[in-house]
Design a protein around this motif. Structure first.
Motif, PDB file in Angstrom:
ATOM      1  N   GLU A  24       0.800  -1.224   0.000  1.00 24.54           N
ATOM      2  CA  GLU A  24       0.000   0.000   0.000  1.00 24.54           C
ATOM      3  C   GLU A  24       0.834   1.276   0.000  1.00 24.54           C
ATOM      4  N   THR A  25       2.108   1.179   0.308  1.00 23.95           N
ATOM      5  CA  THR A  25       3.000   2.341   0.284  1.00 23.95           C
ATOM      6  C   THR A  25       3.979   2.159  -0.863  1.00 23.95           C
ATOM      7  N   VAL A  26       4.081   3.176  -1.705  1.00 25.83           N
ATOM      8  CA  VAL A  26       4.961   3.123  -2.874  1.00 25.83           C
ATOM      9  C   VAL A  26       6.041   4.183  -2.684  1.00 25.83           C
ATOM     10  N   LEU A  27       7.282   3.731  -2.645  1.00 27.08           N
ATOM     11  CA  LEU A  27       8.408   4.639  -2.452  1.00 27.08           C
ATOM     12  C   LEU A  27       9.242   4.736  -3.720  1.00 27.08           C
ATOM     13  N   ALA A  28       9.639   5.949  -4.035  1.00 24.57           N
ATOM     14  CA  ALA A  28      10.613   6.171  -5.112  1.00 24.57           C
ATOM     15  C   ALA A  28      11.954   6.320  -4.423  1.00 24.57           C
ATOM     16  N   VAL A  29      12.845   5.382  -4.673  1.00 26.15           N
ATOM     17  CA  VAL A  29      14.159   5.390  -4.046  1.00 26.15           C
ATOM     18  C   VAL A  29      15.182   5.802  -5.093  1.00 26.15           C
ATOM     19  N   GLU A  30      15.885   6.873  -4.810  1.00 25.89           N
ATOM     20  CA  GLU A  30      16.919   7.349  -5.728  1.00 25.89           C
ATOM     21  C   GLU A  30      18.262   6.804  -5.249  1.00 25.89           C
ATOM     22  N   ILE A  31      18.985   6.178  -6.185  1.00 28.38           N
ATOM     23  CA  ILE A  31      20.315   5.672  -5.846  1.00 28.38           C
ATOM     24  C   ILE A  31      21.336   6.304  -6.782  1.00 28.38           C
ATOM     25  N   GLY A  32      22.568   6.329  -6.322  1.00 25.78           N
ATOM     26  CA  GLY A  32      23.640   6.904  -7.122  1.00 25.78           C
ATOM     27  C   GLY A  32      24.007   6.014  -8.299  1.00 25.78           C
ATOM     28  N   ARG A  33      24.466   6.649  -9.345  1.00 23.05           N
ATOM     29  CA  ARG A  33      24.863   5.947 -10.563  1.00 23.05           C
ATOM     30  C   ARG A  33      25.973   4.930 -10.289  1.00 23.05           C
ATOM     31  N   GLU A  34      26.930   5.298  -9.469  1.00 24.77           N
ATOM     32  CA  GLU A  34      28.046   4.395  -9.167  1.00 24.77           C
ATOM     33  C   GLU A  34      27.551   3.075  -8.572  1.00 24.77           C
ATOM     34  N   GLY A  35      26.601   3.162  -7.651  1.00 21.65           N
ATOM     35  CA  GLY A  35      26.050   1.961  -7.040  1.00 21.65           C
ATOM     36  C   GLY A  35      25.263   1.115  -8.029  1.00 21.65           C
ATOM     37  N   PHE A  36      24.431   1.778  -8.839  1.00 22.64           N
ATOM     38  CA  PHE A  36      23.627   1.046  -9.814  1.00 22.64           C
ATOM     39  C   PHE A  36      24.531   0.315 -10.813  1.00 22.64           C
ATOM     40  N   GLU A  37      25.583   0.994 -11.257  1.00 22.65           N
ATOM     41  CA  GLU A  37      26.480   0.341 -12.213  1.00 22.65           C
ATOM     42  C   GLU A  37      27.297  -0.769 -11.559  1.00 22.65           C
ATOM     43  N   TRP A  38      27.611  -0.639 -10.263  1.00 18.17           N
ATOM     44  CA  TRP A  38      28.271  -1.738  -9.556  1.00 18.17           C
ATOM     45  C   TRP A  38      27.348  -2.950  -9.597  1.00 18.17           C
ATOM     46  N   ALA A  39      26.069  -2.721  -9.306  1.00 18.21           N
ATOM     47  CA  ALA A  39      25.104  -3.821  -9.308  1.00 18.21           C
ATOM     48  C   ALA A  39      24.983  -4.444 -10.699  1.00 18.21           C
ATOM     49  N   LEU A  40      24.940  -3.628 -11.741  1.00 13.56           N
ATOM     50  CA  LEU A  40      24.878  -4.163 -13.107  1.00 13.56           C
ATOM     51  C   LEU A  40      26.097  -5.036 -13.406  1.00 13.56           C
ATOM     52  N   ARG A  41      27.278  -4.550 -13.034  1.00 18.23           N
ATOM     53  CA  ARG A  41      28.514  -5.295 -13.318  1.00 18.23           C
ATOM     54  C   ARG A  41      28.606  -6.597 -12.526  1.00 18.23           C
ATOM     55  N   HIS A  42      27.945  -6.663 -11.385  1.00 17.39           N
ATOM     56  CA  HIS A  42      28.010  -7.846 -10.519  1.00 17.39           C
ATOM     57  C   HIS A  42      26.716  -8.654 -10.564  1.00 17.39           C
ATOM     58  N   SER A  43      25.990  -8.536 -11.657  1.00 18.59           N
ATOM     59  CA  SER A  43      24.711  -9.231 -11.755  1.00 18.59           C
ATOM     60  C   SER A  43      24.754 -10.360 -12.775  1.00 18.59           C
ATOM     61  N   CYS A  44      23.718 -11.134 -12.722  1.00 20.83           N
ATOM     62  CA  CYS A  44      23.528 -12.283 -13.602  1.00 20.83           C
ATOM     63  C   CYS A  44      22.066 -12.263 -14.037  1.00 20.83           C
ATOM     64  N   LEU A  45      21.794 -12.754 -15.221  1.00 23.49           N
ATOM     65  CA  LEU A  45      20.392 -12.882 -15.636  1.00 23.49           C
ATOM     66  C   LEU A  45      19.659 -13.859 -14.720  1.00 23.49           C
ATOM     67  N   SER A  46      18.400 -13.620 -14.495  1.00 28.36           N
ATOM     68  CA  SER A  46      17.616 -14.480 -13.606  1.00 28.36           C
ATOM     69  C   SER A  46      17.200 -15.786 -14.266  1.00 28.36           C
ATOM     70  N   HIS A  47      17.529 -15.962 -15.535  1.00 29.41           N
ATOM     71  CA  HIS A  47      17.200 -17.198 -16.235  1.00 29.41           C
ATOM     72  C   HIS A  47      18.334 -17.578 -17.184  1.00 29.41           C
ATOM     73  N   HIS A  48      18.409 -18.851 -17.497  1.00 27.09           N
ATOM     74  CA  HIS A  48      19.427 -19.380 -18.405  1.00 27.09           C
ATOM     75  C   HIS A  48      19.104 -18.997 -19.843  1.00 27.09           C
ATOM     76  N   VAL A  49      20.121 -18.533 -20.573  1.00 24.56           N
ATOM     77  CA  VAL A  49      19.957 -18.194 -21.990  1.00 24.56           C
ATOM     78  C   VAL A  49      21.001 -18.978 -22.783  1.00 24.56           C
ATOM     79  N   PRO A  50      20.560 -19.972 -23.557  1.00 23.48           N
ATOM     80  CA  PRO A  50      21.516 -20.703 -24.393  1.00 23.48           C
ATOM     81  C   PRO A  50      22.224 -19.729 -25.336  1.00 23.48           C
ATOM     82  N   GLY A  51      23.504 -19.921 -25.502  1.00 24.28           N
ATOM     83  CA  GLY A  51      24.278 -19.030 -26.362  1.00 24.28           C
ATOM     84  C   GLY A  51      24.936 -17.911 -25.572  1.00 24.28           C
ATOM     85  N   LEU A  52      24.274 -17.438 -24.543  1.00 20.53           N
ATOM     86  CA  LEU A  52      24.868 -16.428 -23.671  1.00 20.53           C
ATOM     87  C   LEU A  52      25.617 -17.113 -22.528  1.00 20.53           C
TER      88      LEU A  52
END
Length: 152
Positions: A24-52
């Protein structure tokens, strides 16, 4: 796991305009670009993709060691219908969730009233006014090499 949903309308789809029980409560959370890109670089797809991924087993190993996971879900329109393009959703666990909470957040805004106002206009059929109230969203500029391991 904590999920980052950078799209306002996708979040409205997920929480039912803030009307779903426990959401029932919706929050807009602003995060810094450095943190978001750290997360992108340290992430994995949530599903298997043949070929990738070399194999299902290799993807599972990567998923276990990644503190963040990414899935690409259909973007939504004002009536929460799927659009023909996708938006990134990112799940954070372990180190990524701790960094998110302790380092990356630079602002938090309660957008529950805005969600209710936009939803009311959509229900009344006044999508033109509703659209004008939507938060501004732009494509996130990022180097291809940051997303290469996340393209299905």
């Amino acid at each position: 796991m904590t999920w980052i949903k950078p799209s306002f309308l996708w979040m409205m789809y997920r929480c039912g305009w803030g009307l779903k029980e426990g959401q029932e409560t919706v929050l807009a959370v602003e995060i810094g670009r450095e943190g978001f890109e750290w997360a992108l670089r340290h992430s994995c797809l949530s599903h298997h993709v043949p070929g990738l991924h070399e194999s299902q087993a290799a993807w599972k190993r990567e998923l276990r060691r990644s503190p963040a996971r990414v899935q690409w879900d259909p973007e939504r329109d004002l009536r929460l219908n799927p659009l023909p393009y996708r938006s990134l959703q990112m799940g954070l666990a372990g180190e990524a969730a701790a960094r998110y909470a302790d380092e990356w957040i630079v602002g938090i805004e309660d957008v529950t009233p805005l969600a209710g106002q936009i939803h009311g206009l959509v229900r009344e059929g006044d999508t033109e006014r509703a659209e004008k109230l939507l938060p501004e969203e732009r494509p996130y500029p990022v180097d291809d090499e940051v997303l290469a391991h996340l393209r299905a």
